[in-house]
Design a protein around this motif. Structure first.
Motif, PDB file in Angstrom:
ATOM      1  N   ASP A 227      42.981   3.661  61.909  1.00  0.00           N
ATOM      2  CA  ASP A 227      43.666   4.022  60.667  1.00  0.00           C
ATOM      3  C   ASP A 227      43.490   2.965  59.579  1.00  0.00           C
ATOM      4  OD1 ASP A 227      44.489   6.330  61.851  1.00  0.00           O
ATOM      5  OD2 ASP A 227      46.466   5.575  62.410  1.00  0.00           O
ATOM      6  N   VAL A 228      42.768   1.894  59.912  1.00  0.00           N
ATOM      7  CA  VAL A 228      42.535   0.820  58.939  1.00  0.00           C
ATOM      8  C   VAL A 228      41.031   0.635  58.756  1.00  0.00           C
ATOM      9  CG1 VAL A 228      42.939  -1.614  58.387  1.00  0.00           C
ATOM     10  CG2 VAL A 228      44.628  -0.364  59.764  1.00  0.00           C
ATOM     11  N   THR A 229      40.583   0.709  57.510  1.00  0.00           N
ATOM     12  CA  THR A 229      39.158   0.499  57.224  1.00  0.00           C
ATOM     13  C   THR A 229      38.946  -0.907  56.688  1.00  0.00           C
ATOM     14  OG1 THR A 229      38.824   2.839  56.724  1.00  0.00           O
ATOM     15  CG2 THR A 229      37.199   1.303  55.826  1.00  0.00           C
ATOM     16  N   LEU A 230      38.016  -1.605  57.299  1.00  0.00           N
ATOM     17  CA  LEU A 230      37.629  -2.922  56.789  1.00  0.00           C
ATOM     18  C   LEU A 230      36.590  -2.732  55.683  1.00  0.00           C
ATOM     19  CD1 LEU A 230      37.225  -6.026  56.795  1.00  0.00           C
ATOM     20  CD2 LEU A 230      35.646  -5.712  58.723  1.00  0.00           C
ATOM     21  N   VAL A 231      36.952  -3.161  54.483  1.00  0.00           N
ATOM     22  CA  VAL A 231      35.990  -3.173  53.380  1.00  0.00           C
ATOM     23  C   VAL A 231      35.527  -4.622  53.209  1.00  0.00           C
ATOM     24  CG1 VAL A 231      35.626  -2.732  50.914  1.00  0.00           C
ATOM     25  CG2 VAL A 231      37.135  -1.231  52.232  1.00  0.00           C
ATOM     26  N   ALA A 232      34.270  -4.867  53.491  1.00  0.00           N
ATOM     27  CA  ALA A 232      33.728  -6.223  53.376  1.00  0.00           C
ATOM     28  C   ALA A 232      33.350  -6.475  51.920  1.00  0.00           C
ATOM     29  CB  ALA A 232      32.502  -6.383  54.269  1.00  0.00           C
ATOM     30  N   VAL A 233      34.007  -7.463  51.317  1.00  0.00           N
ATOM     31  CA  VAL A 233      33.772  -7.758  49.901  1.00  0.00           C
ATOM     32  C   VAL A 233      32.633  -8.769  49.789  1.00  0.00           C
ATOM     33  CG1 VAL A 233      34.795  -8.641  47.775  1.00  0.00           C
ATOM     34  CG2 VAL A 233      36.171  -7.250  49.334  1.00  0.00           C
ATOM     35  N   THR A 234      31.495  -8.286  49.297  1.00  0.00           N
ATOM     36  CA  THR A 234      30.251  -9.066  49.350  1.00  0.00           C
ATOM     37  C   THR A 234      29.967  -9.859  48.084  1.00  0.00           C
ATOM     38  OG1 THR A 234      29.114  -7.024  48.703  1.00  0.00           O
ATOM     39  CG2 THR A 234      29.121  -7.558  51.042  1.00  0.00           C
ATOM     40  N   LYS A 235      30.959  -9.962  47.179  1.00  0.00           N
ATOM     41  CA  LYS A 235      30.677 -10.567  45.871  1.00  0.00           C
ATOM     42  C   LYS A 235      30.182 -12.012  45.939  1.00  0.00           C
ATOM     43  CE  LYS A 235      35.466 -11.865  45.031  1.00  0.00           C
ATOM     44  NZ  LYS A 235      36.756 -11.308  44.600  1.00  0.00           N
ATOM     45  N   SER A 236      30.517 -12.732  47.023  1.00  0.00           N
ATOM     46  CA  SER A 236      30.138 -14.149  47.064  1.00  0.00           C
ATOM     47  C   SER A 236      28.815 -14.387  47.779  1.00  0.00           C
ATOM     48  CB  SER A 236      31.240 -14.955  47.757  1.00  0.00           C
ATOM     49  OG  SER A 236      31.293 -14.607  49.122  1.00  0.00           O
ATOM     50  N   VAL A 237      28.219 -13.353  48.337  1.00  0.00           N
ATOM     51  CA  VAL A 237      26.959 -13.555  49.076  1.00  0.00           C
ATOM     52  C   VAL A 237      25.828 -12.720  48.488  1.00  0.00           C
ATOM     53  CG1 VAL A 237      28.046 -14.198  51.262  1.00  0.00           C
ATOM     54  CG2 VAL A 237      27.549 -11.787  50.799  1.00  0.00           C
TER      55      VAL A 237
ATOM     56  N   GLU B 242      46.683  -9.533  57.417  1.00  0.00           N
ATOM     57  CA  GLU B 242      47.431  -9.146  58.619  1.00  0.00           C
ATOM     58  C   GLU B 242      48.805  -8.582  58.250  1.00  0.00           C
ATOM     59  OE1 GLU B 242      45.967 -13.124  59.972  1.00  0.00           O
ATOM     60  OE2 GLU B 242      46.611 -12.267  61.886  1.00  0.00           O
ATOM     61  N   VAL B 243      49.435  -9.241  57.283  1.00  0.00           N
ATOM     62  CA  VAL B 243      50.720  -8.735  56.781  1.00  0.00           C
ATOM     63  C   VAL B 243      50.520  -7.352  56.165  1.00  0.00           C
ATOM     64  CG1 VAL B 243      52.550  -9.138  55.088  1.00  0.00           C
ATOM     65  CG2 VAL B 243      51.623 -11.054  56.389  1.00  0.00           C
ATOM     66  N   ALA B 244      49.406  -7.188  55.428  1.00  0.00           N
ATOM     67  CA  ALA B 244      49.134  -5.896  54.787  1.00  0.00           C
ATOM     68  C   ALA B 244      49.000  -4.789  55.833  1.00  0.00           C
ATOM     69  CB  ALA B 244      47.866  -5.992  53.925  1.00  0.00           C
ATOM     70  N   VAL B 245      48.294  -5.079  56.917  1.00  0.00           N
ATOM     71  CA  VAL B 245      48.147  -4.077  57.975  1.00  0.00           C
ATOM     72  C   VAL B 245      49.516  -3.744  58.568  1.00  0.00           C
ATOM     73  CG1 VAL B 245      47.223  -3.650  60.300  1.00  0.00           C
ATOM     74  CG2 VAL B 245      45.741  -4.629  58.521  1.00  0.00           C
ATOM     75  N   GLU B 246      50.314  -4.767  58.801  1.00  0.00           N
ATOM     76  CA  GLU B 246      51.666  -4.523  59.336  1.00  0.00           C
ATOM     77  C   GLU B 246      52.494  -3.655  58.393  1.00  0.00           C
ATOM     78  OE1 GLU B 246      51.927  -8.848  61.621  1.00  0.00           O
ATOM     79  OE2 GLU B 246      53.381  -8.377  60.064  1.00  0.00           O
ATOM     80  N   GLU B 247      52.210  -3.762  57.089  1.00  0.00           N
ATOM     81  CA  GLU B 247      52.980  -2.995  56.103  1.00  0.00           C
ATOM     82  C   GLU B 247      52.323  -1.661  55.742  1.00  0.00           C
ATOM     83  OE1 GLU B 247      56.044  -3.645  55.207  1.00  0.00           O
ATOM     84  OE2 GLU B 247      56.025  -5.458  56.440  1.00  0.00           O
ATOM     85  N   GLY B 248      51.236  -1.309  56.445  1.00  0.00           N
ATOM     86  CA  GLY B 248      50.693   0.036  56.264  1.00  0.00           C
ATOM     87  C   GLY B 248      49.362   0.150  55.529  1.00  0.00           C
ATOM     88  N   ALA B 249      48.674  -0.949  55.294  1.00  0.00           N
ATOM     89  CA  ALA B 249      47.372  -0.864  54.620  1.00  0.00           C
ATOM     90  C   ALA B 249      46.433   0.077  55.379  1.00  0.00           C
ATOM     91  CB  ALA B 249      46.729  -2.251  54.526  1.00  0.00           C
TER      92      ALA B 249
END
Ligand SMILES: *Cc1c(COP(=O)(O)O)cnc(C)c1O
Length: 230
Positions: free
Chosen positions: A34-44, A207-214
């Protein structure tokens, strides 16, 4: 670093992030799916970004449209691109065909322009409304006092599908309260348009975001620690 060393470091970082997401899901009784990891590539650069789909991460995020265009043209077409930063109206035409989800719709004017362009392309643009919950001056997003009125007018935008809300927690203070507030807004605002997606959580607070429903976490630094910047 050789390409093999880069890949091995990235794989280690990814494994650590995945473990933290899984642990946060377990703590809060949520499913990892239920949680999608979006990899933010702006720094690479493109070389490192291109290793992510090979490691199973197909949702990639960029905060600047030009950088998204550049990486999208160099990476496989099955990558799902997420625009997570401000979109100027003159960049919509080129951005819309490339993106899976725009997280950062921060004005009704932008909604109107996106609706118009999506109509021309004959497609539905999937977006999130970015909400400003922090009083920090630097934070962007729709202020909460206009949010209900904007949501009420959404049916007028025929070519837009609003999937949910996005926010950024303040650099200081308790991110949990901010994330819980976003979740409450989504509950309050859901109606004809469901607000089921919550894009919240970055390296320092995912981690807090996932606990809160991200449902979408946007993570950059934790994935690319120890890797060369572009
Ligand atoms: C850069 C960025 C991220 C990722 O931040 P990290 O702290 O590097 O994980 C997430 N969301 C937005 C909007 C960003 O601009």
């Amino acid at each position: 670093m050789t390409p093999a060393e880069l890949r091995s470091r990235l794989a280690d970082n990814l494994r650590a992030v995945e473990e933290h997401i899984a642990a946060a899901c377990a703590r809060s009784g949520r499913l990892r799916d239920d949680v999608t990891l979006v990899a933010v590539t702006k720094s690479v650069g493109v070389e490192i970004a291109a290793m992510l789909p090979e490691l199973g991460v197909v949702d990639l995020g960029e905060s600047r449209p030009q950088e998204l265009w550049r990486k999208a043209s160099a990476l496989p077409t099955d990558v799902r691109w997420h625009l997570i930063g401000h979109l100027q109206r003159n960049k919509i035409e080129k951005t819309l065909p490339l993106v899976h989800l725009i997280h950062s719709v921060d004005s009704e004017r932008l909604l109107g322009a996106l609706d118009h362009e999506a109509g021309k392309l004959g497609r539905i643009a999937s977006v999130l409304l970015e909400v400003k919950l922090s009083r920090e001056a630097a934070k962007t997003g729709l202020p909460t006092d206009v949010l209900p009125a904007v949501v009420q007018r959404l049916p007028a935008f025929k070519n837009i599908s609003v999937r949910g809300l996005m926010t950024m927690a303040a650099l200081e203070g308790d991110p949990r309260a901010t994330f819980a507030e976003l979740r409450n807004w989504a509950t309050r605002l859901s109606g004809p348009q469901s607000m089921s997606e919550l894009s919240m959580g970055m390296t320092n607070d995912f981690e807090v975001a996932v606990e809160e429903g991200a449902t979408l976490v946007r993570i950059g630094s934790a994935l690319f620690e120890g890797l060369p910047e572009s």
